[in-house]
Design a protein around this motif. Sequence first.
Motif: not given
Length: 254
Positions: A153-157, A171-175, A220-226
């Motif tokens: 995960l890359i954050g900019e700002g 947290k969302r990805v860890a699920r 495939r699993r992450l593609s279902a993550l909004g």
Amino acid sequence: MAQSTGAKRTGKVKLSRAEKKAARLVRKQRRRDSFKQMRQAFTLTRKNDARLVPYLVLAFVLTAVPLYLLVVFITDSVWLPILPALMLGLLAAMFLFSRRAQSSAYSQAEGQAGAAAYVLGQLRGDWRKTDAVAGTPQLDAVHRLLGRPGVVLIGEGAPQRVKPLLAQEKKRVARLAGDAPIYDVVVGRGEGEVPLAKLNTHLMKLPRNLSKEQVVALDRRLSALGAQRAPLPQGPMPGGVKMRSVQRAARRRG
């Protein structure tokens, strides 16, 4: 009939005069576009890099002169080494120009919204990139990469806004990530942050923790993550110059 049979044997299609002329015009236009890109990149880089021209001259001289002297010593000819020395000197200068133009563009883009997303687009290898999976109205954003190292995960700002975003997205990805490693990176020049120019190098140094099959399954699993898409401006590079085009043009002319 004989000409048709001969064309089939050789596998070549005979072009008409009009088609040959059109092909020449296309090649000519490509050369013009390439030269225009080089000139634009040189102008922009020289404005922000006062040492560009002296360094290019130095690179040319330090490459061409030793080669020239070496070939003169071997062949005892003062004319034979001129062309190869010139060609190698120009190649060295073009390589240096490409590197300094890229560095200059990164330094100008640093801190602009969308700069990290653009740089990630230059990343080589089997990476699955999703831009702006989380963001704020101030154009802070978190981008998600999936590759052999795991999830990055890359954050900019602004760091004070980006770090909570990263924690929330982690947290969302860890699920769904299971045992896959999750890395987080903040782009910037503060303590513990990664400068924009070194972002891709930093990512390429991450260890390979997943097999190709595991990457596909996790994708495939992450593609279902909004994803809460953040609006990002396109083309953060100064003057609209894309470094990929600049490097292609430099290689053509080198």
